[in-house]
Design a protein around this motif. Structure first.
Motif, PDB file in Angstrom:
ATOM      1  N   PRO A 125       0.829  -1.217   0.000  1.00 11.02           N
ATOM      2  CA  PRO A 125       0.000   0.000   0.000  1.00 11.02           C
ATOM      3  C   PRO A 125       0.858   1.258   0.000  1.00 11.02           C
ATOM      4  CG  PRO A 125      -0.859  -1.590   1.554  1.00 11.02           C
ATOM      5  CD  PRO A 125       0.450  -2.140   1.084  1.00 11.02           C
ATOM      6  N   GLY A 126       0.544   2.161  -0.914  1.00 15.21           N
ATOM      7  CA  GLY A 126       1.250   3.431  -0.982  1.00 15.21           C
ATOM      8  C   GLY A 126       2.619   3.369  -1.623  1.00 15.21           C
ATOM      9  N   LYS A 127       2.991   2.194  -2.126  1.00 19.37           N
ATOM     10  CA  LYS A 127       4.316   2.050  -2.727  1.00 19.37           C
ATOM     11  C   LYS A 127       4.193   1.647  -4.189  1.00 19.37           C
ATOM     12  CE  LYS A 127       6.900   0.915   1.447  1.00 19.37           C
ATOM     13  NZ  LYS A 127       7.909  -0.008   2.055  1.00 19.37           N
ATOM     14  N   GLU A 128       5.279   1.875  -4.915  1.00 20.01           N
ATOM     15  CA  GLU A 128       5.316   1.493  -6.311  1.00 20.01           C
ATOM     16  C   GLU A 128       5.483  -0.019  -6.439  1.00 20.01           C
ATOM     17  OE1 GLU A 128       8.217   3.713  -8.492  1.00 20.01           O
ATOM     18  OE2 GLU A 128       7.612   2.882 -10.426  1.00 20.01           O
ATOM     19  N   ARG A 129       4.975  -0.551  -7.524  1.00 17.87           N
ATOM     20  CA  ARG A 129       5.156  -1.978  -7.789  1.00 17.87           C
ATOM     21  C   ARG A 129       6.648  -2.258  -7.955  1.00 17.87           C
ATOM     22  NH1 ARG A 129       0.804  -4.808 -11.578  1.00 17.87           N
ATOM     23  NH2 ARG A 129      -0.380  -3.616 -10.041  1.00 17.87           N
ATOM     24  N   GLU A 130       7.126  -3.329  -7.332  1.00 16.17           N
ATOM     25  CA  GLU A 130       8.542  -3.634  -7.391  1.00 16.17           C
ATOM     26  C   GLU A 130       8.787  -5.067  -7.835  1.00 16.17           C
ATOM     27  OE1 GLU A 130      10.563  -3.303  -3.662  1.00 16.17           O
ATOM     28  OE2 GLU A 130       9.324  -4.812  -2.664  1.00 16.17           O
ATOM     29  N   PHE A 131       9.926  -5.227  -8.458  1.00 15.57           N
ATOM     30  CA  PHE A 131      10.342  -6.511  -8.977  1.00 15.57           C
ATOM     31  C   PHE A 131      10.742  -7.447  -7.834  1.00 15.57           C
ATOM     32  CE2 PHE A 131      12.214  -9.583 -11.677  1.00 15.57           C
ATOM     33  CZ  PHE A 131      13.466  -9.894 -11.181  1.00 15.57           C
ATOM     34  N   VAL A 132      10.388  -8.725  -7.982  1.00 17.53           N
ATOM     35  CA  VAL A 132      10.766  -9.739  -7.002  1.00 17.53           C
ATOM     36  C   VAL A 132      11.704 -10.764  -7.629  1.00 17.53           C
ATOM     37  CG1 VAL A 132       9.920 -11.562  -5.491  1.00 17.53           C
ATOM     38  CG2 VAL A 132       8.613  -9.434  -5.721  1.00 17.53           C
ATOM     39  N   ALA A 133      11.262 -11.405  -8.698  1.00 21.01           N
ATOM     40  CA  ALA A 133      12.068 -12.452  -9.326  1.00 21.01           C
ATOM     41  C   ALA A 133      11.536 -12.720 -10.722  1.00 21.01           C
ATOM     42  CB  ALA A 133      12.033 -13.739  -8.502  1.00 21.01           C
ATOM     43  N   ALA A 134      12.379 -13.322 -11.547  1.00 20.01           N
ATOM     44  CA  ALA A 134      11.952 -13.680 -12.907  1.00 20.01           C
ATOM     45  C   ALA A 134      12.656 -14.955 -13.339  1.00 20.01           C
ATOM     46  CB  ALA A 134      12.241 -12.555 -13.887  1.00 20.01           C
ATOM     47  N   ILE A 135      11.989 -15.671 -14.246  1.00 18.72           N
ATOM     48  CA  ILE A 135      12.547 -16.914 -14.775  1.00 18.72           C
ATOM     49  C   ILE A 135      12.185 -17.029 -16.243  1.00 18.72           C
ATOM     50  CG2 ILE A 135      10.501 -18.264 -14.093  1.00 18.72           C
ATOM     51  CD1 ILE A 135      12.459 -20.581 -13.411  1.00 18.72           C
ATOM     52  N   SER A 136      13.123 -17.523 -17.018  1.00 20.56           N
ATOM     53  CA  SER A 136      12.832 -17.784 -18.414  1.00 20.56           C
ATOM     54  C   SER A 136      12.024 -19.059 -18.525  1.00 20.56           C
ATOM     55  CB  SER A 136      14.142 -17.939 -19.196  1.00 20.56           C
ATOM     56  OG  SER A 136      13.905 -18.427 -20.485  1.00 20.56           O
ATOM     57  N   TRP A 137      11.104 -19.102 -19.478  1.00 20.65           N
ATOM     58  CA  TRP A 137      10.307 -20.313 -19.655  1.00 20.65           C
ATOM     59  C   TRP A 137      11.110 -21.449 -20.275  1.00 20.65           C
ATOM     60  CZ3 TRP A 137       5.863 -21.719 -17.641  1.00 20.65           C
ATOM     61  CH2 TRP A 137       4.931 -20.746 -17.259  1.00 20.65           C
ATOM     62  N   ASN A 138      12.135 -21.153 -21.067  1.00 14.76           N
ATOM     63  CA  ASN A 138      12.759 -22.247 -21.823  1.00 14.76           C
ATOM     64  C   ASN A 138      14.240 -22.430 -21.581  1.00 14.76           C
ATOM     65  OD1 ASN A 138      13.527 -19.899 -23.073  1.00 14.76           O
ATOM     66  ND2 ASN A 138      13.173 -20.622 -25.158  1.00 14.76           N
TER      67      ASN A 138
ATOM     68  N   GLY B 222      18.257 -15.331  -1.536  1.00 13.44           N
ATOM     69  CA  GLY B 222      18.534 -16.264  -0.453  1.00 13.44           C
ATOM     70  C   GLY B 222      17.317 -16.667   0.340  1.00 13.44           C
ATOM     71  N   ARG B 223      16.192 -16.001   0.148  1.00  9.52           N
ATOM     72  CA  ARG B 223      14.958 -16.345   0.865  1.00  9.52           C
ATOM     73  C   ARG B 223      13.872 -16.846  -0.072  1.00  9.52           C
ATOM     74  NH1 ARG B 223      12.082 -12.523   3.351  1.00  9.52           N
ATOM     75  NH2 ARG B 223      12.719 -10.822   1.957  1.00  9.52           N
ATOM     76  N   PHE B 224      13.821 -16.323  -1.283  1.00 12.10           N
ATOM     77  CA  PHE B 224      12.791 -16.699  -2.253  1.00 12.10           C
ATOM     78  C   PHE B 224      13.426 -17.509  -3.379  1.00 12.10           C
ATOM     79  CE2 PHE B 224       9.674 -12.864  -1.632  1.00 12.10           C
ATOM     80  CZ  PHE B 224       9.673 -13.105  -0.263  1.00 12.10           C
ATOM     81  N   THR B 225      12.654 -18.447  -3.914  1.00 12.51           N
ATOM     82  CA  THR B 225      13.106 -19.238  -5.050  1.00 12.51           C
ATOM     83  C   THR B 225      12.002 -19.291  -6.094  1.00 12.51           C
ATOM     84  OG1 THR B 225      14.487 -20.618  -3.621  1.00 12.51           O
ATOM     85  CG2 THR B 225      13.981 -21.465  -5.813  1.00 12.51           C
ATOM     86  N   ILE B 226      12.346 -18.924  -7.310  1.00 16.76           N
ATOM     87  CA  ILE B 226      11.398 -19.015  -8.417  1.00 16.76           C
ATOM     88  C   ILE B 226      11.699 -20.274  -9.209  1.00 16.76           C
ATOM     89  CG2 ILE B 226      12.819 -17.620  -9.997  1.00 16.76           C
ATOM     90  CD1 ILE B 226      10.185 -16.393 -11.056  1.00 16.76           C
ATOM     91  N   SER B 227      10.644 -20.962  -9.642  1.00 13.88           N
ATOM     92  CA  SER B 227      10.824 -22.182 -10.422  1.00 13.88           C
ATOM     93  C   SER B 227       9.632 -22.325 -11.374  1.00 13.88           C
ATOM     94  CB  SER B 227      10.933 -23.403  -9.509  1.00 13.88           C
ATOM     95  OG  SER B 227       9.746 -23.572  -8.759  1.00 13.88           O
TER      96      SER B 227
END
Length: 124
Positions: A41-54, A66-71
């Motif tokens: 709330p009240g903040k700009e949208r921020e990037f967290v993580a990204a992954i390529s599909w291929n 170190g805390r989040f993992t994208i898969s």
């Protein structure tokens, strides 16, 4: 048309874990990137993580390294965000989004398609 449906948000205590899912449909995503973003709330949208599909490329924002993992699970056209050691400052609405190519995958204005968002609340 492209649809992205997030799930898995909720309320968790600090130090806990959650796994978000994003199910994608509507086109061939093999040349696309899937990103997770969040907005408090009240903040700009921020990037967290990204992954390529291929190909095996991932990128993370510094606050979540170190805390989040994208898969991803290509057979299910689903991308996951495993969140551990959650902090109150991780509280936000989390969105998945997709766009062609991995270039500038941390820039939310370049993403073409967005999910509806899922709320994550971390209590102290």
């Amino acid at each position: 048309q492209v649809q992205l449906v997030e799930s898995g948000g909720g309320l968790v205590q600090a130090g806990g874990s959650l796994r978000l899912s994003c199910a994608a449909s509507g086109r061939d995503f093999s040349s696309f990137v899937m990103g997770w973003f969040r907005q408090a709330p009240g903040k700009e949208r921020e990037f967290v993580a990204a992954i390529s599909w291929n190909i095996d490329i991932t990128v993370y924002a510094d606050p979540v390294k170190g805390r989040f993992t994208i898969s991803r699970d290509n057979a299910k056209n689903t991308v996951y965000l495993q969140m551990s050691s959650l902090k109150p400052e991780d509280t936000a609405v989390y969105y998945c989004a997709t766009k062609p190519g991995f270039y500038r995958s941390d820039t939310y204005t370049l993403y073409n398609y967005w999910g509806q968002g899922t709320q994550v609340t971390v209590s102290s």
